[in-house]
Design a protein around this motif. Structure first.
Motif, PDB file in Angstrom:
ATOM      1  N   SER A  36       0.838  -1.204   0.000  1.00  9.19           N
ATOM      2  CA  SER A  36       0.000   0.000   0.000  1.00  9.19           C
ATOM      3  C   SER A  36       0.872   1.253   0.000  1.00  9.19           C
ATOM      4  N   THR A  37       1.945   1.237   0.764  1.00 10.06           N
ATOM      5  CA  THR A  37       2.859   2.380   0.808  1.00 10.06           C
ATOM      6  C   THR A  37       3.476   2.617  -0.570  1.00 10.06           C
ATOM      7  N   LEU A  38       3.940   1.544  -1.205  1.00  9.22           N
ATOM      8  CA  LEU A  38       4.530   1.679  -2.542  1.00  9.22           C
ATOM      9  C   LEU A  38       3.510   2.193  -3.549  1.00  9.22           C
ATOM     10  N   LEU A  39       2.287   1.688  -3.454  1.00 11.78           N
ATOM     11  CA  LEU A  39       1.239   2.113  -4.383  1.00 11.78           C
ATOM     12  C   LEU A  39       0.911   3.592  -4.193  1.00 11.78           C
ATOM     13  N   ARG A  40       0.891   4.044  -2.938  1.00 10.60           N
ATOM     14  CA  ARG A  40       0.649   5.474  -2.683  1.00 10.60           C
ATOM     15  C   ARG A  40       1.785   6.323  -3.271  1.00 10.60           C
ATOM     16  N   LEU A  41       3.032   5.851  -3.176  1.00  7.27           N
ATOM     17  CA  LEU A  41       4.161   6.578  -3.765  1.00  7.27           C
ATOM     18  C   LEU A  41       4.028   6.672  -5.284  1.00  7.27           C
ATOM     19  N   HIS A  64       6.953  -7.852  -7.605  1.00  4.26           N
ATOM     20  CA  HIS A  64       6.151  -8.679  -6.699  1.00  4.26           C
ATOM     21  C   HIS A  64       4.912  -9.242  -7.393  1.00  4.26           C
ATOM     22  N   PHE A  65       4.158  -8.379  -8.065  1.00  2.00           N
ATOM     23  CA  PHE A  65       2.864  -8.798  -8.592  1.00  2.00           C
ATOM     24  C   PHE A  65       2.926  -9.511  -9.941  1.00  2.00           C
ATOM     25  N   ALA A  66       3.898  -9.213 -10.786  1.00  2.00           N
ATOM     26  CA  ALA A  66       3.955  -9.838 -12.111  1.00  2.00           C
ATOM     27  C   ALA A  66       3.980 -11.366 -12.037  1.00  2.00           C
ATOM     28  N   PRO A  67       4.848 -11.977 -11.210  1.00  3.61           N
ATOM     29  CA  PRO A  67       4.834 -13.447 -11.144  1.00  3.61           C
ATOM     30  C   PRO A  67       3.520 -13.993 -10.572  1.00  3.61           C
ATOM     31  N   LEU A  68       2.899 -13.246  -9.666  1.00  2.00           N
ATOM     32  CA  LEU A  68       1.634 -13.707  -9.093  1.00  2.00           C
ATOM     33  C   LEU A  68       0.518 -13.660 -10.136  1.00  2.00           C
ATOM     34  N   ALA A 117      -8.068   3.002   2.480  1.00  2.00           N
ATOM     35  CA  ALA A 117      -9.177   2.856   3.419  1.00  2.00           C
ATOM     36  C   ALA A 117     -10.233   1.900   2.867  1.00  2.00           C
ATOM     37  N   LYS A 118     -10.235   1.699   1.561  1.00  2.00           N
ATOM     38  CA  LYS A 118     -11.245   0.831   0.937  1.00  2.00           C
ATOM     39  C   LYS A 118     -10.762  -0.590   0.703  1.00  2.00           C
ATOM     40  N   ALA A 119      -9.467  -0.750   0.411  1.00  2.00           N
ATOM     41  CA  ALA A 119      -8.951  -2.087   0.108  1.00  2.00           C
ATOM     42  C   ALA A 119      -7.436  -2.091   0.256  1.00  2.00           C
ATOM     43  N   SER A 120      -6.894  -3.284   0.469  1.00  2.00           N
ATOM     44  CA  SER A 120      -5.439  -3.423   0.509  1.00  2.00           C
ATOM     45  C   SER A 120      -4.906  -3.297  -0.911  1.00  2.00           C
ATOM     46  N   ALA A 121      -3.629  -3.050  -1.037  1.00  2.00           N
ATOM     47  CA  ALA A 121      -3.008  -2.943  -2.357  1.00  2.00           C
ATOM     48  C   ALA A 121      -3.202  -4.241  -3.134  1.00  2.00           C
ATOM     49  N   SER A 122      -3.041  -5.377  -2.461  1.00  2.00           N
ATOM     50  CA  SER A 122      -3.200  -6.667  -3.149  1.00  2.00           C
ATOM     51  C   SER A 122      -4.613  -6.826  -3.691  1.00  2.00           C
ATOM     52  N   THR A 123      -5.601  -6.521  -2.886  1.00  2.00           N
ATOM     53  CA  THR A 123      -6.992  -6.631  -3.333  1.00  2.00           C
ATOM     54  C   THR A 123      -7.232  -5.702  -4.511  1.00  2.00           C
ATOM     55  N   TRP A 124      -6.700  -4.496  -4.433  1.00  2.00           N
ATOM     56  CA  TRP A 124      -6.878  -3.504  -5.490  1.00  2.00           C
ATOM     57  C   TRP A 124      -6.246  -3.986  -6.787  1.00  2.00           C
ATOM     58  N   VAL A 125      -5.011  -4.495  -6.712  1.00  2.00           N
ATOM     59  CA  VAL A 125      -4.317  -4.988  -7.912  1.00  2.00           C
ATOM     60  C   VAL A 125      -5.040  -6.209  -8.471  1.00  2.00           C
ATOM     61  N   PRO A 183     -18.899  -6.201   1.307  1.00  2.00           N
ATOM     62  CA  PRO A 183     -18.735  -7.149   2.421  1.00  2.00           C
ATOM     63  C   PRO A 183     -18.624  -8.585   1.933  1.00  2.00           C
ATOM     64  N   LEU A 184     -19.354  -8.924   0.868  1.00  2.00           N
ATOM     65  CA  LEU A 184     -19.274 -10.275   0.315  1.00  2.00           C
ATOM     66  C   LEU A 184     -17.896 -10.524  -0.288  1.00  2.00           C
ATOM     67  N   LEU A 185     -17.330  -9.495  -0.929  1.00  2.00           N
ATOM     68  CA  LEU A 185     -15.997  -9.616  -1.506  1.00  2.00           C
ATOM     69  C   LEU A 185     -14.979  -9.934  -0.416  1.00  2.00           C
ATOM     70  N   PHE A 186     -15.039  -9.196   0.698  1.00  2.00           N
ATOM     71  CA  PHE A 186     -14.097  -9.422   1.792  1.00  2.00           C
ATOM     72  C   PHE A 186     -14.319 -10.790   2.437  1.00  2.00           C
ATOM     73  N   LEU A 187     -15.575 -11.200   2.583  1.00  2.00           N
ATOM     74  CA  LEU A 187     -15.882 -12.511   3.144  1.00  2.00           C
ATOM     75  C   LEU A 187     -15.340 -13.609   2.237  1.00  2.00           C
TER      76      LEU A 187
END
Length: 192
Positions: free
Chosen positions: A12-17, A33-37, A76-84, A123-127
């Motif tokens: 999240s910090t990197l994404l904000r930068l 980090h994300f390309a191989p995933l 505040a809405k989602a983690s960087a991973s969820t957002w990506v 909420p369903l997405l997070f669940l």
């Protein structure tokens, strides 16, 4: 669960930068980090709609959108991973649609057919994400240690089969075999 307003994980910090300063070094770390995933996710899907060559295209499109949309990231809405991963899902749907345009089909895939993005569904997405994480963690615990180890190296550390082979001193065929067997077992446990 951590308060989302105070989210300060590395991604999240990197994404904000990237969003606020167009920081190329931060973007490079996100990409590494994300390309191989993203590639791993693509290869884990047994779909004929996307060829193996499309994995690189998917990574490029996702990371291009991450760069372009980074200013709109809201921790505040989602983690960087969820957002990506949401961007990845949308890119993948777009690729499926483009592929379907070349086939004679009665109807295009609609985003609403696959994923409800209305605010009420959050909420369903997070669940669902929490359940998926729990199920995958349980599946990994049930794997033989040697299979679990190579899967973690491939999908969590983003290492290629060749890199794993060298690092663990195993033949490349053994690494590939362990990954394949582990993924089959994980898929079977998740389909229960």
């Amino acid at each position: 669960m951590q308060a989302t307003e105070n989210r300060d994980d590395d991604w999240s910090t990197l994404l904000r930068l990237v969003g606020s300063q167009r920081d190329r070094a931060a973007f490079e770390q996100l990409f590494r980090h994300f390309a191989p995933l993203i590639k791993g996710f693509h290869h884990s899907r047994n779909t004929q709609a996307l060829s193996a060559e499309a994995a690189d295209e998917l990574v490029q499109e996702v990371m291009f959108r991450v760069w372009r949309k980074a200013p709109s990231f809201d921790a505040a809405k989602a983690s960087a991973s969820t957002w990506v991963y949401t961007i990845m899902r949308n890119c993948r749907i777009d690729m499926l649609r483009r592929g379907n345009r070349h086939r004679d089909i009665d109807r295009d895939i609609q985003v609403d057919d696959i994923w409800d993005e209305s605010p009420d569904s959050q909420p369903l997405l997070f669940l669902q994400q929490a359940r998926d994480e729990r199920d995958i963690a349980e599946g990994l615990r049930n794997l033989p240690a040697e299979q679990c180890h190579v899967v973690k190296k491939a999908y969590m550390e983003g290492k290629s089969h060749s890199e794993i082979s060298v690092e663990l001193g195993l033949p490349l065929g053994t690494v590939k075999s362990r990954v394949r067997l582990a993924l089959k077992k994980l898929q079977a446990s998740l389909n229960r």
